[in-house]
Scaffold this motif. Structure first.
Motif, PDB file in Angstrom:
ATOM      1  N   HIS A 141      26.567  16.109  15.524  1.00  9.46           N
ATOM      2  CA  HIS A 141      25.311  15.618  14.981  1.00  9.46           C
ATOM      3  C   HIS A 141      25.320  14.102  15.100  1.00  9.46           C
ATOM      4  N   THR A 142      24.166  13.536  15.067  1.00 11.54           N
ATOM      5  CA  THR A 142      24.070  12.078  15.126  1.00 11.54           C
ATOM      6  C   THR A 142      23.839  11.523  13.728  1.00 11.54           C
ATOM      7  N   ALA A 143      24.171  10.265  13.550  1.00  9.49           N
ATOM      8  CA  ALA A 143      23.904   9.624  12.270  1.00  9.49           C
ATOM      9  C   ALA A 143      22.390   9.488  12.075  1.00  9.49           C
ATOM     10  N   GLU A 144      21.982   9.417  10.828  1.00  7.00           N
ATOM     11  CA  GLU A 144      20.560   9.257  10.554  1.00  7.00           C
ATOM     12  C   GLU A 144      20.074   7.928  11.158  1.00  7.00           C
ATOM     13  N   PRO A 145      18.976   7.944  11.916  1.00  5.03           N
ATOM     14  CA  PRO A 145      18.496   6.720  12.562  1.00  5.03           C
ATOM     15  C   PRO A 145      18.340   5.527  11.631  1.00  5.03           C
ATOM     16  N   PRO A 146      17.826   5.703  10.374  1.00  9.11           N
ATOM     17  CA  PRO A 146      17.649   4.522   9.525  1.00  9.11           C
ATOM     18  C   PRO A 146      18.952   3.806   9.189  1.00  9.11           C
ATOM     19  N   ALA A 147      20.108   4.491   9.347  1.00 13.29           N
ATOM     20  CA  ALA A 147      21.381   3.890   8.969  1.00 13.29           C
ATOM     21  C   ALA A 147      21.867   2.891   9.998  1.00 13.29           C
ATOM     22  N   TRP A 148      21.224   2.836  11.169  1.00 13.73           N
ATOM     23  CA  TRP A 148      21.690   1.968  12.241  1.00 13.73           C
ATOM     24  C   TRP A 148      20.689   0.852  12.494  1.00 13.73           C
ATOM     25  N   PRO A 149      21.185  -0.350  12.783  1.00  8.76           N
ATOM     26  CA  PRO A 149      20.263  -1.468  13.049  1.00  8.76           C
ATOM     27  C   PRO A 149      19.485  -1.240  14.327  1.00  8.76           C
ATOM     28  N   ALA A 150      18.412  -1.962  14.477  1.00 12.26           N
ATOM     29  CA  ALA A 150      17.584  -1.840  15.667  1.00 12.26           C
ATOM     30  C   ALA A 150      18.400  -2.162  16.909  1.00 12.26           C
ATOM     31  N   GLY A 151      18.232  -1.325  17.933  1.00 12.89           N
ATOM     32  CA  GLY A 151      18.937  -1.542  19.181  1.00 12.89           C
ATOM     33  C   GLY A 151      20.278  -0.858  19.275  1.00 12.89           C
ATOM     34  N   VAL A 152      20.727  -0.216  18.185  1.00 14.11           N
ATOM     35  CA  VAL A 152      22.005   0.500  18.190  1.00 14.11           C
ATOM     36  C   VAL A 152      21.730   1.972  17.929  1.00 14.11           C
ATOM     37  N   CYS A 153      22.284   2.837  18.755  1.00 11.78           N
ATOM     38  CA  CYS A 153      22.107   4.271  18.550  1.00 11.78           C
ATOM     39  C   CYS A 153      23.462   4.956  18.494  1.00 11.78           C
ATOM     40  N   ALA A 154      23.537   6.007  17.687  1.00 13.44           N
ATOM     41  CA  ALA A 154      24.740   6.826  17.586  1.00 13.44           C
ATOM     42  C   ALA A 154      24.483   8.145  18.295  1.00 13.44           C
ATOM     43  N   VAL A 155      25.356   8.519  19.207  1.00  9.28           N
ATOM     44  CA  VAL A 155      25.188   9.758  19.968  1.00  9.28           C
ATOM     45  C   VAL A 155      26.472  10.575  19.862  1.00  9.28           C
ATOM     46  N   PRO A 156      26.360  11.897  19.830  1.00  9.72           N
ATOM     47  CA  PRO A 156      27.554  12.733  19.760  1.00  9.72           C
ATOM     48  C   PRO A 156      28.346  12.684  21.066  1.00  9.72           C
ATOM     49  N   TRP A 157      29.620  12.962  20.960  1.00 11.25           N
ATOM     50  CA  TRP A 157      30.527  12.946  22.102  1.00 11.25           C
ATOM     51  C   TRP A 157      30.001  13.784  23.258  1.00 11.25           C
ATOM     52  N   ALA A 158      29.560  15.013  22.969  1.00 11.14           N
ATOM     53  CA  ALA A 158      29.123  15.914  24.041  1.00 11.14           C
ATOM     54  C   ALA A 158      27.934  15.342  24.799  1.00 11.14           C
ATOM     55  N   ALA A 159      27.015  14.683  24.092  1.00 11.92           N
ATOM     56  CA  ALA A 159      25.844  14.119  24.760  1.00 11.92           C
ATOM     57  C   ALA A 159      26.211  12.900  25.596  1.00 11.92           C
ATOM     58  N   ALA A 160      27.163  12.107  25.134  1.00 12.32           N
ATOM     59  CA  ALA A 160      27.527  10.889  25.858  1.00 12.32           C
ATOM     60  C   ALA A 160      28.431  11.159  27.038  1.00 12.32           C
ATOM     61  N   VAL A 161      29.375  12.082  26.851  1.00 14.98           N
ATOM     62  CA  VAL A 161      30.405  12.323  27.871  1.00 14.98           C
ATOM     63  C   VAL A 161      30.073  13.519  28.737  1.00 14.98           C
ATOM     64  N   GLY A 162      29.402  14.512  28.165  1.00 18.06           N
ATOM     65  CA  GLY A 162      29.061  15.702  28.936  1.00 18.06           C
ATOM     66  C   GLY A 162      30.208  16.696  29.015  1.00 18.06           C
ATOM     67  N   GLU A 163      29.988  17.757  29.750  1.00 13.78           N
ATOM     68  CA  GLU A 163      30.966  18.821  29.912  1.00 13.78           C
ATOM     69  C   GLU A 163      31.081  19.180  31.384  1.00 13.78           C
ATOM     70  N   GLY A 164      32.046  20.015  31.700  1.00  8.85           N
ATOM     71  CA  GLY A 164      32.246  20.431  33.081  1.00  8.85           C
ATOM     72  C   GLY A 164      33.170  19.505  33.845  1.00  8.85           C
ATOM     73  N   PRO A 165      33.406  19.795  35.127  1.00  9.43           N
ATOM     74  CA  PRO A 165      34.386  19.012  35.905  1.00  9.43           C
ATOM     75  C   PRO A 165      33.968  17.575  36.147  1.00  9.43           C
ATOM     76  N   GLY A 166      32.693  17.310  36.362  1.00  8.95           N
ATOM     77  CA  GLY A 166      32.253  15.950  36.614  1.00  8.95           C
ATOM     78  C   GLY A 166      32.719  15.438  37.971  1.00  8.95           C
ATOM     79  N   THR A 167      32.510  14.167  38.182  1.00  7.46           N
ATOM     80  CA  THR A 167      32.877  13.512  39.436  1.00  7.46           C
ATOM     81  C   THR A 167      34.042  12.567  39.200  1.00  7.46           C
ATOM     82  N   PRO A 168      35.087  12.612  40.031  1.00  5.82           N
ATOM     83  CA  PRO A 168      36.210  11.684  39.852  1.00  5.82           C
ATOM     84  C   PRO A 168      35.733  10.235  39.867  1.00  5.82           C
ATOM     85  N   PHE A 169      36.319   9.443  38.994  1.00  5.50           N
ATOM     86  CA  PHE A 169      35.969   8.028  38.902  1.00  5.50           C
ATOM     87  C   PHE A 169      37.114   7.213  39.491  1.00  5.50           C
TER      88      PHE A 169
END
Length: 426
Positions: A141-169
């Motif tokens: 889950h993400t933090a409640e939007p009002p708890a974060w200052p403008a311009g900063v967002c909290a995102v869950p690990w799965a949404a930021a990093v994704g799943e599956g094999p991905g592409t080698p970096f």
């Protein structure tokens, strides 16, 4: 004399090598399950892509909180692999340390456990993305939007990093002398200071610990520490060992896992080991002992009372070793030899290739054996920026006639919490 082989490659090459050699072997085991080295390497690739996408300005970097969380290893190696400046934050630190580290690397993205995310609400600077590492087994889950200052967002690990094999970096880092990460280490005279560790420093320390602790590909390491130390994490990956993370603060929980996982090594802090030795379940043999597979117990902060170490040694029938490092094991420099008996304040001999001296606090001249002063270390795991390569630890100790270090006081064992310096508890 121990022979230590140092790799001449960027730090993320440790994980690449382990995935190529033993990709299907367990790398990390937690209450949520087991991840292989190949799986850990793929996740690190996805983290590297996430950091690369998030950093919008030249010189922008990332912060990883070194909590005992199953995703921290992938976040650490992935952020290093991205080639961006990386700051590592001790989970016991506070908002002042967060602001200082974010400023030090111009952080734009941070990887933070859910219970510590609030520390980053006042980080300021360039920070715009906080990736929340959810507790294992719980829905994201993400933090409640009002708890974060403008311009900063909290995102869950799965949404930021994704799943599956991905592409080698492919890491843009080619020089092992490039700075890999920075950490805050305290000093009684200068206050909190930023310690910059190169890829070479971290690779060397990993190799040294492998030799000193006897780690190999068949090792199973129970990590019962309240923080993930990059030196110990790198050593386990260097050896291709399995790491078992124990988040339960119960002092007997680590021994239970040692028995069920047939562990060969146990790493824990002095406070937890002291409680274990005094626990009625352990003393009365009502808690299961780890069995015959355990080879050594490492007290990872070098502050265990000698009598406590002897009591644990008798009960567990394995060496109980003192470890000593700068800034909460940012740089490990000493490990007690298995054959030596616990002695008050003794933290053992220097790791292979490491030098240690004790200097007068005013003249800064080396003092003789048995004379007290400030401990300084030099070696391949120590940044070369200080004069002559000697790193002042802020700790008070002395060397005996065999050049073994004995600690008298650790005034540097403090961290910034909020806007004050405190001694962190366990």
């Amino acid at each position: 004399m121990a022979v230590v082989t140092y790799l001449d490659t960027p730090l993320d090459g440790l994980l690449r090598r382990a995935a190529a050699r033993t990709g299907d072997r367990p790398a990390l085991t937690t209450a949520a399950g087991t991840r292989t080295y190949a799986g850990l390497d793929r996740t690190a690739d996805r983290v590297a892509h996430a950091v690369d996408r998030a950093v919008r300005r030249p010189g922008g970097g990332a912060v990883v909180v070194c909590a005992p969380h199953p995703d921290v290893a992938a976040a650490y190696f992935g952020a290093v692999r991205s080639g961006r400046p990386l700051a590592l934050l001790d989970p016991s630190a506070g908002a002042a340390a967060v602001r200082e580290l974010c400023a030090a690397v111009h952080a734009e993205i941070a990887f933070v456990p859910a219970d510590l995310a609030g520390l980053f609400r006042t980080a300021g600077g360039r920070l715009h993305t906080v990736v929340v590492l959810e507790p294992a087994g719980r829905p994201a889950h993400t933090a409640e939007p009002p708890a974060w200052p403008a311009g900063v967002c909290a995102v869950p690990w799965a949404a930021a990093v994704g799943e599956g094999p991905g592409t080698p970096f492919r890491s843009p880092v080619s020089d092992a002398d490039t700075v890999a990460c920075v950490q805050l280490v305290p000093h009684p005279a200068t206050g909190a200071r930023v310690l910059a560790l190169t890829h070479r420093n971290l690779l060397a320390n990993a190799a040294q610990i492998v030799v000193a602790c006897g780690l190999d590909a068949d090792s199973v390491v129970v990590d019962h520490l309240p923080a993930r130390h990059p030196s110990l994490l790198g050593a386990a990956v260097h050896a291709g060992a399995e790491q078992v993370l124990v988040a339960d603060p119960d002092p007997c929980a680590g021994m239970v896992q040692c028995r069920s996982r047939r562990a060969t090594h146990y790493f824990g802090p002095s406070a937890r080991l002291t409680r274990l030795a005094e626990d009625e379940r352990f003393a009365g043999h009502r808690a299961p002992l780890p069995g015959g597979h355990l080879r050594a117990v490492l007290c990872a902060d070098g502050a265990l009372e000698a009598e406590t170490a002897r009591r644990l040694r008798r009960a567990l029938r394995v060496p109980v070793l003192q470890g000593y490092g700068v800034g909460g094991l940012s740089v490990l420099s000493h490990v007690q030899e298995p054959a030596t008996q616990p002695v008050l304040g003794a933290v053992g001999a220097s790791l292979p290739g490491t030098e240690c001296r004790v200097v007068h606090p005013v003249s800064r001249e080396p003092v003789r054996a048995w004379s007290g002063g400030e401990v300084e270390i030099r070696g391949p795991q120590v940044p070369s920026r200080p004069a002559g390569g000697w790193l002042a630890t802020g700790d008070v100790g002395y060397l005996d006639l065999d050049d073994r270090l004995h600690l008298v006081a650790r005034p540097a064992a403090v961290f910034l919490s909020g806007d004050t310096a405190v001694v962190p508890g366990m």
